[in-house]
Design an enzyme around this catalytic site. Structure first.
Site, short mmCIF file in Angstrom:
data_model
loop_
_atom_site.label_atom_id
_atom_site.label_comp_id
_atom_site.label_asym_id
_atom_site.label_seq_id
_atom_site.Cartn_x
_atom_site.Cartn_y
_atom_site.Cartn_z
N ARG A 135 28.75 -65.26 22.40
CA ARG A 135 27.36 -64.85 22.16
C ARG A 135 27.19 -63.35 22.18
O ARG A 135 26.32 -62.79 21.51
CB ARG A 135 26.42 -65.48 23.20
CG ARG A 135 26.69 -64.94 24.60
CD ARG A 135 25.54 -65.12 25.57
NE ARG A 135 25.89 -64.49 26.84
CZ ARG A 135 25.56 -63.26 27.19
NH1 ARG A 135 24.85 -62.50 26.38
NH2 ARG A 135 25.94 -62.77 28.36
N ASP A 144 31.62 -57.13 23.43
CA ASP A 144 31.93 -55.70 23.53
C ASP A 144 33.20 -55.49 22.70
O ASP A 144 34.31 -55.74 23.15
CB ASP A 144 32.15 -55.34 24.99
CG ASP A 144 32.64 -53.90 25.19
OD1 ASP A 144 32.84 -53.19 24.19
OD2 ASP A 144 32.83 -53.51 26.36
#
Length: 310
Positions: A212, A215
């Site tokens: 979801r 980084d």
């Protein structure tokens, strides 16, 4: 991805796209990101292939230790810190500093976690994160008078997954998830790599991860290795060959304070074809040890340091 391109090129292309065209957002951490919604990458696991990034060094044993830790169901950083794994320390350290006003540094905090069991129990727990949901999803049973009580042992999604791959390989329900809506608020960090799904075809096990929040600068390298690792482990336990893995990102972002990392990495050309091998077949999915995993032919370029946003 075309055959003549290095597997890592699709990652670099995505980094470039997000950095150049992502919308700037003020995120939870206050650092700020450039972000897009929705991305997909595919990687082959044939011939022991593993999509380790080569344009910077990835400390794959850290990712492997984390995955093995998840499978124990543990949610306290103590076992990780004892192995020299620091990737989860920032969250309880931040909570401790806020609660006590103590400006303790990370090394001193981790030393106390290892040396003092009571301190670790109080300050080292992350809440019901990944492993708790994977192997001990809460189950409630009637306790009378309209009340319910939580069972001592919850639902083991991983054990059930292994059984289902073996018995019903054509099922569309071969998955596990860490996104327990009722408990997200209790977690130090809600699941980013939240749902894994598997697909059996022609004697091969294929794995898909829906993430979801990704980084892209720091986390992705660990997440894609973890997906490769768990797919190989499941394939071995279920007498299948590893096929391919599919990574799908929801909010895919780069932190604004990672500019040096991004620019340096985009100047590098990927090279090499590392392999991940499992040295033995343990009795169950829960019996693997770090010594069982070997990466060969991995010659990455230099590590690029970047701060973690908490």
């Amino acid at each position: 991805m075309t055959d003549h391109l290095h597997y890592e090129q699709q990652y670099l292309d995505l980094v470039r796209h997000v950095w150049r065209h992502g919308s700037e957002r003020i995120d939870r951490t206050g650092v700020g990101t450039r972000s897009i919604l929705g991305a997909t990458m595919r990687f082959s696991l044939a011939d022991d292939a593993v999509p380790l990034l080569t344009t910077k060094r990835v400390y794959w044993k850290v990712a492997a230790r984390e995955m093995l830790w998840f499978l124990t169901g543990d949610t306290n950083i103590r076992a990780l810190v004892e192995q020299g794994v620091h990737i989860w320390t920032d969250w309880p350290l931040d909570a401790y500093r806020r609660a006590t006003g103590d400006a303790i540094d990370r090394d001193a905090f981790e030393a106390r976690i290892v040396e003092d069991e009571d301190f670790a129990l109080r300050w080292g727990d992350l809440g019901p994160v990944y492993g708790a949901q994977w192997v001990n999803w809460p189950v409630y049973e009637p306790a009378g008078n309209g009340l319910y009580r939580k069972r001592a042992k919850g639902h083991d999604q991983i054990a059930e997954l292994v059984e289902n791959i073996r018995k019903t390989p054509q099922s569309r329900r071969l998955l596990f998830t860490g996104w327990n809506v009722a408990e997200v608020g209790k977690m130090a960090l809600p699941p980013c790599h939240m749902t894994y799904q598997f697909h059996v075809s022609d004697g091969k096990l294929n794995g898909l991860l829906f993430q979801r929040s990704c980084d892209l600068g720091l986390g992705f390298a660990f997440n894609i290795f973890g997906l490769s690792m768990i797919t190989r482990m499941l394939a071995q336990q279920c007498d299948l060959e590893p096929g391919e893995i599919v990574w799908q990102g929801g909010d895919v972002h780069l932190y604004l304070n990672h500019a040096e990392l991004v620019e340096a990495q985009l100047l590098r050309a990927p090279q090499g074809a590392p392999k991940l091998r499992i040295q033995r077949r343990p009795p169950s999915i829960f019996d693997y040890r770090i010594e069982d995993f070997e990466v060969i032919d991995y010659a990455p370029q230099a590590h690029i340091a970047a701060p973690v946003a908490v």
